[in-house]
Design an enzyme around this catalytic site. Sequence first.
Site, PDB file in Angstrom:
ATOM      1  NE  ARG A 215     -10.436  -2.417  -3.535  1.00  0.00           N
ATOM      2  CZ  ARG A 215      -9.788  -2.058  -2.256  1.00  0.00           C
ATOM      3  NH1 ARG A 215      -8.638  -2.241  -1.775  1.00  0.00           N
ATOM      4  NH2 ARG A 215     -10.299  -1.087  -1.626  1.00  0.00           N
TER       5      ARG A 215
ATOM      6  CG  PHE B  37      -1.877   0.792   1.138  1.00  0.00           C
ATOM      7  CD1 PHE B  37      -3.139   0.745   0.524  1.00  0.00           C
ATOM      8  CD2 PHE B  37      -1.946   2.043   1.953  1.00  0.00           C
ATOM      9  CE1 PHE B  37      -4.170   1.563   0.285  1.00  0.00           C
ATOM     10  CE2 PHE B  37      -2.956   2.932   1.928  1.00  0.00           C
ATOM     11  CZ  PHE B  37      -4.020   2.760   1.120  1.00  0.00           C
TER      12      PHE B  37
ATOM     13  CE1 TYR C 110      -9.238   1.017   6.788  1.00  0.00           C
ATOM     14  CE2 TYR C 110      -8.329   2.444   8.884  1.00  0.00           C
ATOM     15  CZ  TYR C 110      -8.376   1.904   7.719  1.00  0.00           C
ATOM     16  OH  TYR C 110      -6.832   2.399   7.206  1.00  0.00           O
ATOM     17  CE  LYS C 111      -7.929  -1.959   4.335  1.00  0.00           C
ATOM     18  NZ  LYS C 111      -8.524  -0.979   3.650  1.00  0.00           N
TER      19      LYS C 111
ATOM     20  CG  ASP D 194      -0.268  -3.332   6.013  1.00  0.00           C
ATOM     21  OD1 ASP D 194      -1.418  -3.940   6.166  1.00  0.00           O
ATOM     22  OD2 ASP D 194      -0.223  -2.336   5.413  1.00  0.00           O
TER      23      ASP D 194
HETATM   24  C1  PLP Z   1      -2.689  -2.396   3.157  1.00  0.00           C
HETATM   25  C2  PLP Z   1      -2.863  -1.066   3.879  1.00  0.00           C
HETATM   26  N1  PLP Z   1      -1.790  -0.342   4.561  1.00  0.00           N
HETATM   27  C3  PLP Z   1      -2.005   0.710   5.142  1.00  0.00           C
HETATM   28  C4  PLP Z   1      -3.426   1.624   5.042  1.00  0.00           C
HETATM   29  C5  PLP Z   1      -3.166   2.939   5.573  1.00  0.00           C
HETATM   30  O1  PLP Z   1      -4.065   2.905   6.568  1.00  0.00           O
HETATM   31  P1  PLP Z   1      -4.682   4.052   7.398  1.00  0.00           P
HETATM   32  O2  PLP Z   1      -5.209   5.133   6.654  1.00  0.00           O
HETATM   33  O3  PLP Z   1      -5.436   3.544   8.639  1.00  0.00           O
HETATM   34  O4  PLP Z   1      -3.169   4.792   7.865  1.00  0.00           O
HETATM   35  C6  PLP Z   1      -4.212   0.923   4.196  1.00  0.00           C
HETATM   36  C7  PLP Z   1      -5.343   1.783   3.838  1.00  0.00           C
HETATM   37  O5  PLP Z   1      -6.419   1.309   3.442  1.00  0.00           O
HETATM   38  C8  PLP Z   1      -4.021  -0.241   3.447  1.00  0.00           C
HETATM   39  O6  PLP Z   1      -5.106  -0.667   3.015  1.00  0.00           O
END
Ligand code: PLP
Length: 397
Positions: A356, A113, A209-210, A184
């Site tokens: 998606r 990400f 939150y997912k 992650d």
């Molecule tokens: C794989 C992944 N890592 C990191 C993040 C970032 O998370 P945050 O906005 O809670 O910092 C996300 C957000 O969707 C994500 O999908």
Amino acid sequence: MTDFKRTQSLFHLPDGVIYLDGNSLGPLPIAVAERVQCMIREQWGTELIRGWNSAGWMVQPRRIGDRVARLIGAPEGTVVIGDTLSIKVYQALAAAIQLNPDRRVILSDSGNFPSDLYMADGLLRSIDRGYTLRVLDPEAVEDAIDETVAVLMLTEVDYRTGRLHDMAALTKKAHSAGALTVWDLAHSAGAIPVDVTGAKADFAVGCTYKYLNGGPGAPAFIYVAPDHAETARPALSGWMGHQAPFAFDLDYRAGAGIERMRVGTPPVIAMAALDAALDVWDGVDMRDIRTTSIALADLFIREVEARCPELTLASPRDGTKRGSQGSFRHADGYAIMQALIARGVIGDFRAPDAIRFGFTPLYIGEAEVRAAVDVLADIVINRRWDTAEYRRKVLVT
Ligand SMILES: Cc1ncc(COP(=O)(O)O)c(C=O)c1O
């Protein structure tokens, strides 16, 4: 055997909506609203500041951490909740770097990400000691693990395609080369069986939150392997991670074990929501989630490929190599997704061209999948997406 009829009844889903976006924001578990109201009225409203002790607000990050630990194969006392995932990535990477001080390469991939890569880049620039962030294709990562790598930092399930890394195998290879790992689990926790202990992951982070349905902006989690718990140095040394926050020492002393990964005052209302949302998992077997989500995604992929040849599969075809989502590519994917949302089929779009869809058996079944494909096929075959309205860009896609 998990009773998915029961789990479905625990969620509020608006009439006329087929929700295939739990991989981005989980829907509302019905019990959350009541729990949050109760927390506000009876804890904040009545207990006031006493709530930190009497209502257990102070120990909530660890207590709820233990509930998440169960879902990722972590022992009690190794997970703590707080902050955002980006912050937790920063903390985990900073601690991992310090545990491997003679090396200068952080290895990651282009399926990570972007925020993880941005946080890593920001951290390495701040340290300014000649570190390099190597970002390769996901398929090239394994061969690139060598004696120069300090930390392997990956997202287990690719947010765009759902491609699943082999956490155990890559961690094993990293360890044999003398590197540490940061995983992650944003698209893994609650989506697939995760075993951070079995995989011997050093650090893991994720959001709630997912697939954990904690609500928009729900706090993140961090896992530190027991071997590192007392030696990991917290880069964000806030008072809540201090050994004795209420001693108000002028010098920082890291708290015991995972406590040191706390930073500042926890978001107590959001924690109450998350706590209630986690009740949904009582009686749920992750293996049932996995088997059912693969079957649902396989059905979706099969039907979409048969009925919408214009769409190209972006996810691995083999369900065991995917997380809990299915993605397709189309040059006009953005407009297609807007048209779907207008018809009550909610997925999302990830630039440049991926639509998606998340498959979460807690509240989605075969009937919803078939109905979603009917709408998608109508939109694609009849070009119903081809309007100015659906091409107009919104802030969050
Ligand atoms: C794989 C992944 N890592 C990191 C993040 C970032 O998370 P945050 O906005 O809670 O910092 C996300 C957000 O969707 C994500 O999908």
